[in-house]
Write a protein that holds these residues in place. Structure first.
Motif, PDB file in Angstrom:
ATOM      1  N   ILE A   1       1.023  -1.096   0.459  1.00  0.00           N
ATOM      2  CA  ILE A   1      -0.091  -0.119  -0.089  1.00  0.00           C
ATOM      3  C   ILE A   1       0.497   1.452  -0.406  1.00  0.00           C
ATOM      4  CG2 ILE A   1      -1.683   1.595   1.341  1.00  0.00           C
ATOM      5  CD1 ILE A   1      -2.745  -1.412   2.342  1.00  0.00           C
TER       6      ILE A   1
ATOM      7  N   ALA B   1     -10.128   4.153  -3.707  1.00  0.00           N
ATOM      8  CA  ALA B   1      -8.932   4.616  -2.111  1.00  0.00           C
ATOM      9  C   ALA B   1     -10.348   4.636  -0.846  1.00  0.00           C
ATOM     10  CB  ALA B   1      -7.745   5.438  -1.856  1.00  0.00           C
TER      11      ALA B   1
ATOM     12  N   SER C   1     -12.395   1.411  -0.686  1.00  0.00           N
ATOM     13  CA  SER C   1     -11.780   0.465  -0.648  1.00  0.00           C
ATOM     14  C   SER C   1     -12.128  -0.444   0.388  1.00  0.00           C
ATOM     15  CB  SER C   1     -10.331   0.489  -0.617  1.00  0.00           C
ATOM     16  OG  SER C   1      -9.351   0.613  -2.340  1.00  0.00           O
TER      17      SER C   1
ATOM     18  N   LEU D   1      -6.976  -1.289  -2.190  1.00  0.00           N
ATOM     19  CA  LEU D   1      -6.923   0.082  -1.727  1.00  0.00           C
ATOM     20  C   LEU D   1      -5.393  -0.479  -2.562  1.00  0.00           C
ATOM     21  CD1 LEU D   1      -6.851   2.163   0.069  1.00  0.00           C
ATOM     22  CD2 LEU D   1      -5.402   1.198   1.906  1.00  0.00           C
TER      23      LEU D   1
ATOM     24  N   ARG E   1      -3.643   2.859  -4.638  1.00  0.00           N
ATOM     25  CA  ARG E   1      -2.865   3.688  -4.870  1.00  0.00           C
ATOM     26  C   ARG E   1      -1.875   3.415  -6.169  1.00  0.00           C
ATOM     27  NH1 ARG E   1      -1.213   7.084  -1.320  1.00  0.00           N
ATOM     28  NH2 ARG E   1       1.013   6.024  -0.982  1.00  0.00           N
TER      29      ARG E   1
ATOM     30  N   ARG F   1     -11.425   6.771   5.600  1.00  0.00           N
ATOM     31  CA  ARG F   1     -11.295   7.045   4.740  1.00  0.00           C
ATOM     32  C   ARG F   1     -11.801   8.206   3.736  1.00  0.00           C
ATOM     33  NH1 ARG F   1     -13.244   1.432   1.907  1.00  0.00           N
ATOM     34  NH2 ARG F   1     -13.171   0.294   3.917  1.00  0.00           N
TER      35      ARG F   1
END
Length: 541
Positions: free
Chosen positions: A63, A105, A108, A114, A118, A177
């Motif tokens: 990530i 994102a 996700s 995610l 990214r 988030r």
């Protein structure tokens, strides 16, 4: 990226051409601030993301590292595309891609989703930065250019300090988030401002045919190396320890692990990249990597130092938030406050490094900054224990930030001072790429040191506590795979296990800090061979 002066700007409803230029400068700086903040803000939120999405350590590393990896791989190709098709257009398209990726994102529901978001953010970021840099360099000249980059540096420095705080507050108050969701209104503001206030510039001399073989080889080679460093602990560094599957590909669960194969493939592709780029340059075709620039000693050594500085910075910022949240249960906002001294030190060092550079020279100022970084990383390793708080780490973070500010302020100047003017754009892109490669490799390498140290330390402590070997190994594996968040579950299960987990997290953090100090020390040794004199002022990349 080839840098050309833009034609005079026409007057518009926004005011005089001069005023429009400066307002456009602010918009461009905010766009670059957006992508820089997102390179670090995830670290503050990472432990909470790991807990909510039930991620493993390797997924957590992906990530954070995938953003820098894609950013690095596409910087130069998109820089040339911006020169050919329009720099303002590239900033707008990149911002739209970045905002859409931020929405993905925020929505996700799993680790792979995610990671994919990214990755797409990295694509958008690699469009924004070279377009923004080339626009500023082409629109402003002489004294105005120096002022423009002063605005650029101040806004980016301020956002670097405030961005993690904003992200920490949003993640603590509303959930992680929202730290991605806030990019939507900011991105909309940047798109509108860019269209209204930023002039379109391009270089008609740049051919629109890119170097796709070089792009594929560089992306594949770096991707394979990062994959091996991140996944080695999971699949085995030599003998396979668990089955590996990626789409239709299935790796046998006996024999040699896929990790050494990935390492070998990465090395082969990077060697092939050198061969291909040399042949394309000899034929006069476009390249993503101008190897002739590496014949310049300060360019070569400066880029190596830039990569190692990024290895230390991003690697350390991956580990420390995990330690602070897993051991002390700090919220993302508390972690943001704990690492704020680094951003403050970086900001304060800006003006100080300029004065030191005039007195000592750019190379000596760079070396002093790297020495401070080595000292700070070593002190973090020496003083971090299970009961160490963010407040106790603050002095070392401030020292690290001062060193980082001194090095960042001089690197571009040193790297570019002997580069021919016609190659300045490509050289700037190469240096930015070197930094992003260092960021991706730093997260992978320091993250691997952290994960291995965590597993070994937990196994040893549980053995000393008298637990059966099999049970101790199972606890150690769960602690490692959870990026340390399993330590919180152990508080409810057994105080003895909880103490062992906290001590193991401290030991793993120590080892990561010492590995950071060692890598930075190598970079410091490389800079000792830099030419000590000061060069002409260069614009930051």
């Amino acid at each position: 990226m080839t840098l050309r002066t833009a034609p005079p700007l026409p007057a518009s409803s926004t005011g005089s051409p001069g005023r429009r230029r400066w307002l456009g400068m602010v918009v461009i700086s905010l766009a670059v601030s957006l992508i820089i903040v997102d390179a670090t803000i995830v670290n503050v939120m990472l432990p909470r993301i790991v807990t909510e999405l039930r991620l493993t350590t390797t997924t957590a590393e992906w990530i954070t590292s995938i953003y820098s990896l894609v950013f690095a791989a596409l910087l130069i190709p998109f820089g040339r595309a911006a020169d050919a098709y329009g720099r303002r257009r590239m900033i707008v398209v990149g911002t739209v891609v970045f905002v859409l990726a931020s929405v993905l994102a925020a929505l996700s529901g799993s680790g792979p989703a995610l990671v994919g978001a990214r990755l797409l953010q990295g694509v958008g970021a690699s469009m924004i930065l070279p377009g923004a840099l080339s626009t500023v360099t082409s629109v402003f000249t002489g004294r105005d250019r120096a002022i423009a980059f002063g605005i650029w540096g101040s806004l980016i420095g301020g956002m670097a300090a405030l961005g993690p705080l904003l992200g920490g507050w949003l993640a603590t108050s509303y959930g992680w988030r929202w730290a991605f969701g806030v990019n939507v209104p900011l991105g909309a503001l940047i798109v509108v401002g860019t269209v209204l206030l930023v002039a379109e510039t391009r270089d008609p001399a740049v051919r629109r045919v890119g170097d796709w073989p070089g792009t594929v080889l560089s992306t594949g080679g770096l991707g394979a190396l990062v994959f091996a460093l991140i996944e080695g602990q999971r699949y085995g560094w030599w003998a396979v320890t668990r089955p590996f599957a990626a789409g239709p590909l299935r790796w046998p669960d006996v024999g040699v692990s896929p990790i050494p194969v990935a390492l070998a493939a990465g090395v082969v592709m990077l060697v092939a990249l050198v061969v291909v780029e040399r042949a394309r340059a000899a034929a006069g075709r476009p390249v993503v990597l101008d190897l002739s620039l590496f014949h310049i000693p300060d360019f070569r050594r400066g880029n190596a130092a830039a990569s190692l500085i990024s290895v230390g910075e991003l690697g350390l910022m991956f580990v420390l938030p995990l330690f602070l949240q897993d051991v002390h249960g700090n919220s993302p906002l508390q972690v943001s406050v704990a690492i704020l001294p680094l951003a403050v030190g970086t900001f304060l060092a800006g003006g100080m490094s300029a004065r030191l550079s005039r007195r000592l020279g750019a190379a000596r100022t760079l070396q002093a900054g790297m020495a401070l970084e080595v000292i700070a990383a070593a002190l973090i390793g020496l003083t971090t224990r299970a009961d160490t708080t963010g407040f106790e780490l603050a002095p070392w973070m401030l020292i690290y930030g001062l060193g980082l500010g001194m090095t960042s302020g001089q690197l571009t100047r040193i790297v570019l001072r002997d580069v021919p003017p016609a190659s300045t754009g490509l050289a700037s892109g190469t240096q930015s790429t070197a930094r992003q490669v260092g960021s991706a490799l730093g997260i992978a390498l320091i993250g691997a040191v952290f994960a291995v140290g965590l597993s070994h330390a937990m196994t040893a402590r549980l053995h000393e506590a008298g637990l059966p070997a099999g049970q101790g190994a199972a606890y150690a594996e769960r602690l490692r795979d959870s990026a340390g968040t399993f330590a919180r579950d152990l508080r409810r299960e057994d105080p003895r296990l909880s103490r062992a987990a906290n001590q193991s997290l401290a030991t793993a953090t120590d080892r990561a800090a010492f590995a950071t100090a060692a890598l930075l020390a190598v970079g410091l040794l490389l800079t000792l061979r830099l030419r000590p004199g000061t060069g002409p002022e260069e614009s930051p990349a």
